[in-house]
Design an enzyme around this catalytic site. Sequence first.
Site, PDB file in Angstrom:
ATOM      1  N   ASP A 124      -9.774  -4.401  -0.084  1.00  0.00           N
ATOM      2  CA  ASP A 124      -9.244  -5.228  -1.191  1.00  0.00           C
ATOM      3  C   ASP A 124      -8.773  -6.582  -0.663  1.00  0.00           C
ATOM      4  O   ASP A 124      -8.927  -7.610  -1.319  1.00  0.00           O
ATOM      5  CB  ASP A 124      -8.005  -4.551  -1.825  1.00  0.00           C
ATOM      6  CG  ASP A 124      -8.388  -3.430  -2.785  1.00  0.00           C
ATOM      7  OD1 ASP A 124      -9.490  -3.483  -3.358  1.00  0.00           O
ATOM      8  OD2 ASP A 124      -7.575  -2.499  -2.951  1.00  0.00           O
ATOM      9  N   LYS A 161      -3.826   5.078  -3.220  1.00  0.00           N
ATOM     10  CA  LYS A 161      -4.087   4.168  -2.094  1.00  0.00           C
ATOM     11  C   LYS A 161      -3.075   4.293  -0.946  1.00  0.00           C
ATOM     12  O   LYS A 161      -3.430   4.067   0.202  1.00  0.00           O
ATOM     13  CB  LYS A 161      -4.143   2.720  -2.585  1.00  0.00           C
ATOM     14  CG  LYS A 161      -5.420   2.390  -3.357  1.00  0.00           C
ATOM     15  CD  LYS A 161      -5.475   0.913  -3.727  1.00  0.00           C
ATOM     16  CE  LYS A 161      -6.654   0.649  -4.642  1.00  0.00           C
ATOM     17  NZ  LYS A 161      -6.803  -0.770  -4.984  1.00  0.00           N
TER      18      LYS A 161
END
Length: 295
Positions: free
Chosen positions: A112, A76
């Site tokens: 997210d 990420k």
Amino acid sequence: MRGQAMKITGKTKITGILGDPIGHTLSPAMQNAAFMHMGLDWVYAPFHVKPDSLKKAIEGIRALNLAGVNVTVPHKSAVLKYLDEIDGLAKEIGAVNTVVNKNGKLVGENTDIHGYIQSLTEDAGFVVKNRKIIILGAGGAARAIIYGLLWGGVLKPRSVVVANRTQGRAEDLVREFKRRFKNRADVMSATGFDAVGAHMRDADLLVNATPLGMEGQRPLEIDLRPLPANALVSDVVYKPLETGLLKRAKRRGLRTHSGLGMLVHQGAMAFKSWTGLDAPIEIMKRAALEALRKK
Ligand code: NAP
């Protein structure tokens, strides 16, 4: 294609997820169910990409003309340097979980952050304003949740306590937020796991943002008795769906919120970024639940 078996043709648009490991992912079940339900000629596949192959995998998105991908652990943060453009929020947090291929230009986003907040407010009906929130953990998930709580100064929590096994890491996180968010982060403080009980007495929300309680991991052993009766207990872990923490909270009569909601909402936002369409959230939730039961 609604209700039929998936058919891949020369026109099918391809998306997927890059991660290491990748065998556990529920995202293919969830996204393919959404594509099928919406009658879209799209498909979503898992790609096992080791860290030393990430650059090539990202180049592969362009070379293979994939429509976009999700990016998961451990890529990420590492992925940012290979993308053409990063949206504001993803750049600020330094983590991307969604890449959109806009005619060869790869744009990174982070779904997210709002995924957790959307699930917390919509699925659990939690109102953040003036509430005291305790977050256990100071890693990637904790950062995303705190960003969601403070971003834009809209939600206005009364206080955010970050409690971490390694207290110094919680302190670093709080310091970083105070520096970046200036007047918005004056609500934050840090503590170690041992001192969290003292903060619970007037807390409205306790969030587990560590892997504790996940299948194969140790349980999260924390005494929930100090929490007030109207507090909500939330877990980012979704395997099992009802973690030991959530079970104990339920037994105490507290409201609970599982990590599956975060997964579904971040996926729904990625679906919208790729297709431009609102995602069928209930279908995605059902598919994720079914896939989870089969694992
Ligand atoms: P991470 O960056 O590696 O951070 C892990 C955090 O957990 C750290 O604060 C670490 O504390 C703490 N921790 C780990 N093992 C521990 C232990 N045995 N005892 C006490 N604390 C421990 O991981 P992450 O990316 O934040 O992920 C955390 C969890 O969130 C994972 O289970 C992940 O699957 C889940 N997650 C769920 C979603 C969703 O959609 N529901 C999304 C993202 C992540 P130290 O600093 O002391 O090491």
